[in-house]
Design an enzyme around this catalytic site. Sequence first.
Site, PDB file in Angstrom:
ATOM      1  N   LEU A 201       0.831  -1.005  -0.115  1.00  0.00           N
ATOM      2  CA  LEU A 201      -0.072  -0.383   0.076  1.00  0.00           C
ATOM      3  C   LEU A 201       1.091   1.610   0.105  1.00  0.00           C
ATOM      4  CD1 LEU A 201      -2.782  -0.421   2.373  1.00  0.00           C
ATOM      5  CD2 LEU A 201      -3.218   0.161   0.458  1.00  0.00           C
ATOM      6  N   ARG A 202       0.747   2.013  -0.641  1.00  0.00           N
ATOM      7  CA  ARG A 202       1.525   3.328  -0.811  1.00  0.00           C
ATOM      8  C   ARG A 202      -0.397   4.635  -0.502  1.00  0.00           C
ATOM      9  NH1 ARG A 202       2.427   5.072  -6.953  1.00  0.00           N
ATOM     10  NH2 ARG A 202       2.045   2.791  -7.864  1.00  0.00           N
ATOM     11  N   ASN A 203      -0.924   4.325  -0.660  1.00  0.00           N
ATOM     12  CA  ASN A 203      -2.249   5.536  -0.754  1.00  0.00           C
ATOM     13  C   ASN A 203      -3.042   4.917   0.805  1.00  0.00           C
ATOM     14  OD1 ASN A 203      -2.344   6.757  -3.228  1.00  0.00           O
ATOM     15  ND2 ASN A 203      -1.542   4.837  -4.119  1.00  0.00           N
ATOM     16  N   GLY A 294      -2.288  -6.463  -7.266  1.00  0.00           N
ATOM     17  CA  GLY A 294      -3.918  -6.239  -8.804  1.00  0.00           C
ATOM     18  C   GLY A 294      -3.074  -5.817 -10.036  1.00  0.00           C
ATOM     19  N   ARG A 295      -3.703  -4.763 -10.034  1.00  0.00           N
ATOM     20  CA  ARG A 295      -3.734  -3.912 -11.097  1.00  0.00           C
ATOM     21  C   ARG A 295      -2.727  -3.356 -11.495  1.00  0.00           C
ATOM     22  NH1 ARG A 295      -5.691   0.996 -12.774  1.00  0.00           N
ATOM     23  NH2 ARG A 295      -5.859   0.442 -14.884  1.00  0.00           N
TER      24      ARG A 295
END
Length: 421
Positions: A201-203, A294-295
């Site tokens: 995660l970065r958001n 993921g995408r």
Amino acid sequence: MSTLVPPHGSRTLKPLLLEGKALGEEIAKAGSLKKVPMTSRETSDLIMMGIGAFTPLSGFMGYDDWKRCCDSYQLPSAKNLFWPIPITLSAEPWLADSVKIGEEVALWDTETDALMGTMKVSEKYVIDKEHECKQVFRTTDPKHPGVQKVMEQAPVNLAGPAKVVSESYYPEMFKGIYQRPVEARKLFEERGWTTVAALQLRNPMHGSHAYLAWIAIEVCDGVYIHQLVGKLKEGDIPAEVRVRAIDALVNKYFRKERVIQGGYPMEMRYAGPREALLHAVFRQNYGCSHLIVGRDHAGVGDYYGPFDAQKIFFEIPPDALVLKPLPLDWTFYCYECGAMASMKTCPHESKAVIDENGQYKGGARLMLSGTLLRKLMSEGKPVPSEFSKPEVIAILKAYYDTLEQKVEIKLHGHATGEAKK
Ligand SMILES: [Zn+2]
């Protein structure tokens, strides 16, 4: 005995960070060594080696490793071990010329003006930067943020075994979230986990990320929500806010014994597929058996196809990594399905329409843009709970409110002419 996956290419983790007496001695010795300044990327790579996240690397790469890593993901110096992205240190020619082979140098972080480690220089070499960019980033476009950093780095590379003396501000600034691989492994073992899926995660964590985490828990013993706490782009939400939002989500919507949160200090290169492989290497070192891909994983702009980062795992040799990818399709909430869904499961192709007041107006798949999300929050309008849980929205909204107060204060300063003084 641990039932977790072994570190990459090694039976044990190989952290380069010194401790105790050796640490004090190295710091004292470094005072008399030539300083080699590092870019922020090089510093973050050194810290990753320090904590053992880049096991089994023993320092910055030499020419043969650089070349083969670029061309065929292999490190000749480590029995052709799989490695996806060169980890190198650059220096200006005058500095490189002044350093003798075999000489020890002090590795200096220019951002914090601090000693980070030392290196015994075994090799000096010049690389074809465009070649590296073509291989690693699949582009030489100077607008690509990763390409830009390679093209701007100093022209000579210095290689050699390194010793690390500092983790910079991370342990203090990100207390409670910053984790070394040895610590993450211990937490997994205490819970009796064997299979662990890492969620990069970065958001902020929204509904679709939560869905990925739930899927991972269905097939693994637990999920490791692993956040980037390294350098951010302007406009990104600070790690501290993201951590609180994840806590709020996990506390209410997850079985807590199935989730662990952690942070790592590496800077993003935005290398898409190649970076997904690097993420896999260091997640294996953290003890993860799976990586959710993921995408457009680790992508930027439209340099990579949405699923290139999944495909690449099936193009590398099958024994390259012990960790396996968990490739998941583009996920969203679908009003027709009445559930979280993905491109793979949902047959309703229309996009859900959310108006400027946050009201659902029809359509199926909810893909709320960041701009609309921020607009709704700043105007105090409802954000559809299908997109993000109210607890998460409340935390993000409080953060944006403080930003807006700051902006107002600044505008006021200009209006009174104070800003010019
Ligand atoms: Zn649907």
